[in-house]
Design a protein around this motif. Structure first.
Motif, PDB file in Angstrom:
ATOM      1  N   GLY A  83       0.796  -1.229   0.000  1.00 29.07           N
ATOM      2  CA  GLY A  83       0.000   0.000   0.000  1.00 29.07           C
ATOM      3  C   GLY A  83       0.818   1.262   0.000  1.00 29.07           C
ATOM      4  O   GLY A  83       0.436   2.266   0.603  1.00 29.07           O
ATOM      5  N   VAL A  84       1.945   1.235  -0.724  1.00 32.10           N
ATOM      6  CA  VAL A  84       2.862   2.383  -0.700  1.00 32.10           C
ATOM      7  C   VAL A  84       2.216   3.649  -1.254  1.00 32.10           C
ATOM      8  O   VAL A  84       2.605   4.762  -0.893  1.00 32.10           O
ATOM      9  CB  VAL A  84       4.163   2.035  -1.471  1.00 32.10           C
ATOM     10  N   LYS A  85       1.214   3.487  -2.103  1.00 27.84           N
ATOM     11  CA  LYS A  85       0.568   4.650  -2.726  1.00 27.84           C
ATOM     12  C   LYS A  85      -0.010   5.604  -1.685  1.00 27.84           C
ATOM     13  O   LYS A  85      -0.014   6.826  -1.876  1.00 27.84           O
ATOM     14  CB  LYS A  85      -0.541   4.165  -3.669  1.00 27.84           C
ATOM     15  N   SER A  86      -0.488   5.049  -0.565  1.00 31.99           N
ATOM     16  CA  SER A  86      -1.116   5.885   0.466  1.00 31.99           C
ATOM     17  C   SER A  86      -0.231   6.057   1.709  1.00 31.99           C
ATOM     18  O   SER A  86      -0.715   6.487   2.759  1.00 31.99           O
ATOM     19  CB  SER A  86      -2.456   5.270   0.880  1.00 31.99           C
ATOM     20  N   ALA A  87       1.055   5.726   1.595  1.00 30.82           N
ATOM     21  CA  ALA A  87       1.964   5.811   2.754  1.00 30.82           C
ATOM     22  C   ALA A  87       2.348   7.255   3.052  1.00 30.82           C
ATOM     23  O   ALA A  87       2.732   8.003   2.153  1.00 30.82           O
ATOM     24  CB  ALA A  87       3.211   4.980   2.496  1.00 30.82           C
ATOM     25  N   ASP A  88       2.244   7.627   4.329  1.00 34.85           N
ATOM     26  CA  ASP A  88       2.713   8.958   4.750  1.00 34.85           C
ATOM     27  C   ASP A  88       4.235   8.979   4.873  1.00 34.85           C
ATOM     28  O   ASP A  88       4.872  10.002   4.653  1.00 34.85           O
ATOM     29  CB  ASP A  88       2.094   9.323   6.104  1.00 34.85           C
ATOM     30  N   LEU A  89       4.798   7.825   5.283  1.00 36.48           N
ATOM     31  CA  LEU A  89       6.248   7.742   5.474  1.00 36.48           C
ATOM     32  C   LEU A  89       6.729   6.352   5.068  1.00 36.48           C
ATOM     33  O   LEU A  89       6.161   5.341   5.499  1.00 36.48           O
ATOM     34  CB  LEU A  89       6.590   8.020   6.939  1.00 36.48           C
ATOM     35  N   PHE A  90       7.753   6.307   4.230  1.00 34.95           N
ATOM     36  CA  PHE A  90       8.367   5.045   3.815  1.00 34.95           C
ATOM     37  C   PHE A  90       9.803   5.048   4.307  1.00 34.95           C
ATOM     38  O   PHE A  90      10.577   5.959   3.993  1.00 34.95           O
ATOM     39  CB  PHE A  90       8.333   4.896   2.295  1.00 34.95           C
TER      40      PHE A  90
END
Length: 446
Positions: free
Chosen positions: A62-69
């Motif tokens: 769900g990286v598309k909606s990640a606030d922080l990676f």
């Protein structure tokens, strides 16, 4: 906040545990299914088996909606690639763990941001800087500067000869004192003290003060006899050791001991020829005596084995070394290290987590530090216009229990805070709180 952590190694796992306790939406991504299993059942987080450099794996997380990676695998190039992919797939902010100092140079910051890597973290470099700060003050367990040294944090072990033993904070405050006691570590307990709390033998007491009054704190804690560090012996030729040698002041004489001859040769090529590299075991008492351990003021154990580092520091203490520092990466051993009174402890996981943690805070924070021995954090907030803390005097703000203000910096000057202090917009306010409380108190500074 949705946070994806790529890499379930030491730093990633510690960070995931820390953040999951704050009810953040945590997803831990790693290719090793066994490593993830125990975390999935014991902590409030989601684990996904997959590669951080796989587009499919990142999309499943769900990286598309990640606030922080956050990419903290052991491989620097994978971390950089993962962040670039994550950013292009929609992650709002990315952080990569690296081991190349050149990447941190200011001229490269814009370049990496264009690639999709917002922030870089080099835990070994941060650890080395902390070690050097600790060596500059042989009598201090922990040392931290705010705003270039305008305000100082000192963590000091209280011995029998300290003037403060069995004194309450009310008694101390009866006279105007040039410091503020912000935390006390007593055995396994961390106390954010109030007026009736007493300073006891063997407490680690955390003070905030200005540089002018450091000699005064040294006097009242009975540390005037501690020698300044001139001669340093480092066991283990790790990256932290190399960086420590490079950052140490010129007046310090440094010897590095390592059992691996190839590593010794690499260190000899990489470091200044004033730094002596020895092929030998830092646990060998005869070798230590031969190399002048009795004239050494600081012994630092930086091998990859926590038990070895603790035992080596114990041995150095018995040989008369005043200042010992051990790298203890096994979190479970930190309390043991404290009970054995080995001196200062360095933990890369805590250091890395502190720096990443500040990126999560909505308030303007320029520093977050985890106190290694104490279950507490210190943070430096920059006060925004119309923030809640500017509306009332400190004593009327209703701060929660387990939290205290250590001081503030206004126009470059360090100021100690009391109940009648009025905090202003633009102040840098240094706060102390028990772990997991920072998110609760940041609302006062927004």
């Amino acid at each position: 906040m949705k946070i994806i952590i790529a890499g379930a190694g030491a730093v990633g796992t510690h960070l995931a545990k820390l953040l999951s306790s704050e009810k953040q939406d945590i997803i831990l991504l790693d290719e090793d299914e066994e490593r993830l299993e125990s975390l999935n059942s014991n902590f409030d987080l989601m684990t996904i088996v997959g590669s951080p450099t796989s587009i499919k794996g990142l999309e499943e997380a769900g990286v598309k909606s990640a606030d922080l990676f956050i990419a903290v695998t052991p491989d620097e190039s994978r971390n950089m690639t993962a962040c670039m992919l994550a950013s292009n797939l929609g992650a709002f902010k990315t952080v990569a763990r690296i081991d190349n100092y050149e990447y941190l140079l200011p001229k490269n910051k814009a370049f990496f941001k264009e690639l999709g890597v917002d922030s870089l973290i080099y835990p070994e470099m941060l650890a080395a800087k902390e070690i050097v700060s600790s060596m500059k003050m042989s009598w201090v367990r922990q040392w931290w500067e705010f705003c270039g040294g305008a305000l100082i944090l000192l963590g000091v072990r209280i011995r029998e000869n300290a003037e403060l033993v069995n004194t309450t904070l009310i008694e101390l405050g009866a006279n105007e004192i040039p410091f503020h006691i912000v935390a006390i570590k007593r055995k396994q307990e961390t106390i954010i003290p109030r007026g009736k709390d007493t300073i006891q033998l063997d407490d680690i007491v955390y003070f905030t003060t200005t540089k002018k009054y450091i000699p005064y704190i040294r006097k009242i804690t009975g540390k005037e006899e501690y020698p300044d560090v001139r001669n340093v012996m480092i066991m283990g030729g790790s990256r932290i050791a190399a960086r420590t040698a490079q950052y140490a002041p010129e007046y310090m004489n440094i010897k590095i001991l390592d059992t691996n001859i190839e590593r010794c040769n690499r260190l000899s090529e990489a470091l200044d020829n004033k730094i002596l590299i020895l092929n030998g075991d830092g646990r060998d008492v005869d070798l230590l005596l031969e190399e002048g351990i009795h004239n050494t003021e600081a012994f630092i154990a930086l091998t990859g084995n926590s038990e070895t580092n603790i035992l080596a520091c114990l041995s150095a203490k018995r040989l008369g070394v005043a200042k010992t520092i051990a790298e203890v990466e096994n979190v479970d051993y930190i309390s043991m290290a404290e009970s054995l009174d080995i001196g200062a402890v360095i933990n890369k996981k805590f250091i890395a987590a502190s720096h990443i943690y500040q990126m999560m805070l909505e308030a303007d924070v320029s520093n977050v530090k985890c106190l290694t021995f104490a279950n507490a954090d210190v943070a430096e907030f920059i006060v925004k216009p119309d923030a809640k803390v500017t509306k009332k005097l400190v004593k009327n703000l209703g701060f929660p229990k387990g939290f205290t203000v250590g001081g503030l910096i206004r126009e470059g000057e360090g100021i100690l805070v009391n109940g009648d202090t009025q905090i202003q917009a633009g102040d840098h306010v240094v706060v102390f709180c028990l772990n997991t409380m920072i998110k609760k108190i940041e609302k006062f500074f927004n």
